[in-house]
Enzyme design. Structure first.
Site, PDB file in Angstrom:
ATOM      1  N   VAL A 165       0.762  -1.317  -0.009  1.00 19.16           N
ATOM      2  CA  VAL A 165       0.067  -0.045   0.189  1.00 19.16           C
ATOM      3  C   VAL A 165       0.861   1.313   0.167  1.00 19.16           C
ATOM      4  O   VAL A 165       1.723   1.330   0.835  1.00 19.16           O
ATOM      5  CB  VAL A 165      -1.092   0.115   1.130  1.00 19.16           C
ATOM      6  N   PHE A 166       0.641   2.147  -0.977  1.00 19.09           N
ATOM      7  CA  PHE A 166       1.539   3.448  -0.795  1.00 19.09           C
ATOM      8  C   PHE A 166       0.630   4.448  -0.351  1.00 19.09           C
ATOM      9  O   PHE A 166      -0.377   4.859  -0.608  1.00 19.09           O
ATOM     10  CB  PHE A 166       1.742   3.683  -2.581  1.00 19.09           C
ATOM     11  N   GLY A 167       1.226   5.068   0.921  1.00 20.35           N
ATOM     12  CA  GLY A 167       0.855   6.290   1.585  1.00 20.35           C
ATOM     13  C   GLY A 167       1.388   7.354   1.054  1.00 20.35           C
ATOM     14  O   GLY A 167       2.790   7.514   0.986  1.00 20.35           O
ATOM     15  N   TYR A 168       0.665   8.534   0.911  1.00 19.32           N
ATOM     16  CA  TYR A 168       1.125   9.969   0.264  1.00 19.32           C
ATOM     17  C   TYR A 168       0.631  10.979   1.518  1.00 19.32           C
ATOM     18  O   TYR A 168       1.089  12.234   1.113  1.00 19.32           O
ATOM     19  CB  TYR A 168       0.704  10.091  -1.040  1.00 19.32           C
ATOM     20  N   GLY A 169      -0.288  10.620   2.286  1.00 22.44           N
ATOM     21  CA  GLY A 169      -0.939  11.657   3.041  1.00 22.44           C
ATOM     22  C   GLY A 169      -0.806  11.422   4.686  1.00 22.44           C
ATOM     23  O   GLY A 169       0.387  11.146   5.111  1.00 22.44           O
ATOM     24  N   SER A 170      -1.684  11.142   5.174  1.00 17.15           N
ATOM     25  CA  SER A 170      -1.536  10.974   6.731  1.00 17.15           C
ATOM     26  C   SER A 170      -1.082   9.444   6.961  1.00 17.15           C
ATOM     27  O   SER A 170      -0.641   9.012   7.565  1.00 17.15           O
ATOM     28  CB  SER A 170      -3.052  10.970   7.393  1.00 17.15           C
ATOM     29  N   GLU A 217     -10.232   5.265   5.248  1.00 16.41           N
ATOM     30  CA  GLU A 217     -10.131   6.215   4.094  1.00 16.41           C
ATOM     31  C   GLU A 217     -11.530   6.178   3.473  1.00 16.41           C
ATOM     32  O   GLU A 217     -11.706   6.391   2.108  1.00 16.41           O
ATOM     33  CB  GLU A 217      -9.184   5.432   3.240  1.00 16.41           C
TER      34      GLU A 217
HETATM   35  C1  SIN Z   1      -2.856   8.525   2.069  1.00 17.29           C
HETATM   36  O1  SIN Z   1      -2.384   9.038   2.965  1.00 17.29           O
HETATM   37  O2  SIN Z   1      -2.149   8.004   1.339  1.00 17.29           O
HETATM   38  C2  SIN Z   1      -4.485   8.843   1.778  1.00 17.29           C
HETATM   39  C3  SIN Z   1      -4.708  10.313   2.126  1.00 17.29           C
HETATM   40  C4  SIN Z   1      -4.780  10.293   3.629  1.00 17.29           C
HETATM   41  O3  SIN Z   1      -5.303   9.642   4.337  1.00 17.29           O
HETATM   42  O4  SIN Z   1      -4.166  11.552   4.136  1.00 17.29           O
END
Ligand code: SIN
Length: 175
Positions: A11-16, A87
């Site tokens: 899983v790629f995360g880019y925010g929180s 999410e």
């Molecule tokens: C993420 O972090 O990949 C999705 C956006 C978030 O939950 O901030």
């Protein structure tokens, strides 16, 4: 590209998902994806705002040639029950190729993206408007301001000086 291990998925995360890791994982790697950029265009009804007064959180928008850095986690499939719930406010799973650890390995995985047609989508606005909106928003997971500051700090640690996020951080710190 490395085939996914049976029973687990990247899983790629880019925010929180970069800085708030409230789920178990088997591996964690600094990672990047091509062709997307972060934008504070998604409304948050359940974390950094409320249905009556949504906050703003990041989603990804297509951007040919762009590289978005983040963190990839290899998780057991059961973890998706938690991630899908976390999410749930407009994000959907999307299949993606992830480059792990500065391009040494490419794997298939998923990310959560909030597209323009979801019910909570807010869309673009000038940066000062985004900052004013974020400054007055809060929800069950805390203030919207803290979401931006934590993400900016996490991106500095990943050596990804994302101009959109850092400009918002600067505007918020000046208020
Ligand atoms: C993420 O972090 O990949 C999705 C956006 C978030 O939950 O901030």
């Amino acid at each position: 590209m490395t085939a996914p291990n049976e029973g687990s998925t990247w899983v790629f995360g880019y925010g929180s998902l970069i800085y708030k890791v409230d789920f178990p994982f088997l591996e964690r790697e600094v990672a990047a994806i091509a062709g997307w950029q972060r934008r504070f265009w998604q409304g948050s009804h359940d974390h950094r705002g409320t249905p009556e007064a949504p906050g703003r959180v990041v989603t990804l928008v297509p951007a040919p040639g762009a590289i978005c850095k983040g963190v990839a986690y290899r998780v057991e499939h059961a973890v998706f029950e938690h991630l899908d719930h976390r999410e749930k406010n407009g994000y959907e799973r999307h299949a993606v190729t992830i480059s792990l650890s500065a391009g040494s390995r490419r794997v298939g995985g998923i990310l959560y993206v909030a597209r323009a047609d979801n019910h909570a989508y807010l869309g673009p606005a000038p940066l000062p408007e985004l900052a004013a909106h974020i400054a007055r928003s809060a929800g069950p997971s805390g203030s919207n301001r803290d979401y931006v500051l934590a993400l900016a700090q996490a991106l500095r640690e990943l050596d990804d000086p994302d101009p959109h996020v850092l400009a918002l951080e600067a505007l918020l710190l000046r208020r």
